[in-house]
Design a protein around this motif. Structure first.
Motif, PDB file in Angstrom:
ATOM      1  N   GLN A 243       0.690  -0.896   0.278  1.00 27.09           N
ATOM      2  CA  GLN A 243      -0.278   0.489  -0.039  1.00 27.09           C
ATOM      3  C   GLN A 243       1.097   1.496  -0.299  1.00 27.09           C
ATOM      4  OE1 GLN A 243      -2.444  -0.507   3.594  1.00 27.09           O
ATOM      5  NE2 GLN A 243      -3.810  -2.074   2.436  1.00 27.09           N
TER       6      GLN A 243
ATOM      7  N   LEU B 206       0.915   4.319  -3.131  1.00 26.32           N
ATOM      8  CA  LEU B 206       0.794   5.496  -2.239  1.00 26.32           C
ATOM      9  C   LEU B 206       1.740   6.655  -2.530  1.00 26.32           C
ATOM     10  CD1 LEU B 206      -1.084   5.203   1.407  1.00 26.32           C
ATOM     11  CD2 LEU B 206      -2.452   5.985  -1.565  1.00 26.32           C
TER      12      LEU B 206
ATOM     13  N   LEU C 208      -2.608  12.413   0.136  1.00 29.38           N
ATOM     14  CA  LEU C 208      -2.387  10.544   0.143  1.00 29.38           C
ATOM     15  C   LEU C 208      -0.822  10.547   1.510  1.00 29.38           C
ATOM     16  CD1 LEU C 208      -2.356  10.346  -3.304  1.00 29.38           C
ATOM     17  CD2 LEU C 208      -3.682   9.459  -2.179  1.00 29.38           C
TER      18      LEU C 208
ATOM     19  N   GLN D 204      -0.739  12.385   3.687  1.00 30.80           N
ATOM     20  CA  GLN D 204      -1.012  12.593   5.182  1.00 30.80           C
ATOM     21  C   GLN D 204      -1.581  10.677   5.011  1.00 30.80           C
ATOM     22  OE1 GLN D 204      -1.161  14.117   7.994  1.00 30.80           O
ATOM     23  NE2 GLN D 204      -1.783  12.739   9.034  1.00 30.80           N
ATOM     24  N   GLN D 205      -1.416   9.806   4.463  1.00 37.67           N
ATOM     25  CA  GLN D 205      -2.451   8.219   4.202  1.00 37.67           C
ATOM     26  C   GLN D 205      -0.881   7.234   4.494  1.00 37.67           C
ATOM     27  OE1 GLN D 205      -4.224   6.866   1.111  1.00 37.67           O
ATOM     28  NE2 GLN D 205      -6.018   8.830   1.709  1.00 37.67           N
TER      29      GLN D 205
ATOM     30  N   ASP E 190       0.960   7.899   8.200  1.00 36.72           N
ATOM     31  CA  ASP E 190      -0.031   6.924   9.374  1.00 36.72           C
ATOM     32  C   ASP E 190       0.396   5.275   8.882  1.00 36.72           C
ATOM     33  OD1 ASP E 190      -1.201   9.174   9.719  1.00 36.72           O
ATOM     34  OD2 ASP E 190      -2.875   8.841   8.610  1.00 36.72           O
TER      35      ASP E 190
END
Length: 261
Positions: free
Chosen positions: A57, A61, A94, A96-97, A100
Motif C-alpha cells: 500500500q 500511495l 496521500l 498523510q495516508q 499513517d
C-alpha cells in the motif's frame, strides 16, 4: 459429606497416581509446547503478512503521490494553477495516508521482531525440553527395569509373591500329608486303628515274621556250607583213590621181573 468428599478425592488421587506414567506426561507436555510454538510461528507469519500488505500500500500511495506531483508541475507549466493546486491538495492527502501507513508499518515491524525473537527463544526451550524429556524417560525406564529385576530377585513383586505363596502352600500340604501318613502308619502298627483289608499285623506277628525270616536265612546258609563241605570231601576222596590205583599199577608192573629172575 465433607469426610466422604475427602475420602473420594483421596481415592481418586491414589488411582490417578497409580495410572499416571511420567513418560506419557512428558510426551504430552512436549506436544503442548510444540502446539504453542506453532501458534507463535503462525502469529509471526500473520504479522509479516500484514507488514507486507502495508508495504504494498505504501508503494502504491507513494507512486500516486509522485504522479500527482508530476501532474501539478505540468499543470503549472501550462498555466493551469487551479489544476496544479488540486493536484498538490490530493498529493498532501496521500502523504498523510503514507505517513499513517509508515507508522503502522514500523509498529508491525517491531511486533514481528518481538514475535520472531520469542519464537526463537521458545524453540530453544522446546529443544532443551525435548532433550531433557528423553533423558528423563530413559532414566525412568532403566530405574523401572532395575526395580522389577530387584523385586523379582527379592521375591517382593506381585508375580513372584504369588509364585512364592503357591510354593509355600504346596510345601505345607505335602508336609501335612506326610505327617498324616506317618501318623496313620503308627496307629496301624500300634493297633489303635483296624486295617479293613486284613493285611495289617500287630507287633508280635511282625516279630515272629522277622525271626522266621532270619531262621530261613540261617538254614539256607548252613545248607550251602554243607554242600561246599561235601564237595571238598568228595574231591579229597577222589584224589586219594587215584593215588591208590597208581600204586597198585606200579606193583603189578614190577611182579613179572621178579618171576623172570
Amino acid at each position: 459429606m465433607k469426610r466422604m468428599g475427602m475420602i473420594f478425592r483421596a481415592k481418586a488421587n491414589k488411582a490417578l497416581d497409580r495410572a499416571e506414567d511420567p513418560r506419557e506426561t512428558l510426551d504430552y507436555s512436549y506436544q503442548k509446547q510444540l502446539e504453542l510454538l506453532q501458534k507463535v510461528r503462525r502469529g509471526v507469519a500473520d504479522v509479516a503478512t500484514s507488514r507486507k500488505r502495508l508495504e504494498l500500500q505504501l508503494n502504491q500511495l507513494q507512486g500516486q503521490s509522485s504522479k500527482l506531483e508530476d501532474q501539478g508541475r505540468k499543470a503549472l507549466a501550462l498555466g493551469r494553477e487551479d489544476l496544479a493546486r488540486e493536484a498538490l491538495s490530493r498529493r498532501a492527502a496521500l502523504q498523510q495516508q503514507v505517513s499513517d501507513l509508515e507508522t503502522q508499518h514500523q509498529t508491525l515491524q517491531g511486533e514481528e521482531e518481538k514475535l520472531t525473537l520469542a519464537a526463537q527463544r521458545l524453540q530453544a526451550k522446546v529443544d532443551a525440553f525435548r532433550t531433557k524429556k528423553e533423558t528423563i524417560k530413559a532414566t525412568y525406564t532403566a530405574a523401572q527395569a532395575q526395580t522389577r529385576i530387584g523385586e523379582a530377585f527379592s521375591g517382593i513383586s506381585e508375580e513372584m509373591g504369588d509364585v512364592g505363596l503357591a510354593i509355600q502352600r504346596a510345601e505345607d500340604k505335602t508336609a501335612q500329608l506326610q505327617a498324616r501318613a506317618g501318623a496313620i502308619d503308627e496307629l496301624l502298627a500300634s493297633g489303635a486303628l483296624d486295617d479293613s483289608s486284613g493285611m495289617a499285623k500287630d507287633d508280635i506277628a511282625a516279630e515272629l515274621d522277622r525271626i522266621s525270616g532270619g531262621t530261613d536265612v540261617e538254614l539256607e546258609l548252613q545248607r550251602m556250607k554243607a554242600e561246599l563241605a561235601g564237595g571238598s570231601s568228595a574231591s579229597q576222596q577222589a584224589i586219594e583213590g587215584g593215588g591208590a590205583q597208581d600204586a597198585s599199577r606200579s606193583q603189578h608192573s614190577t611182579r613179572p621181573d621178579f618171576d623172570k629172575k
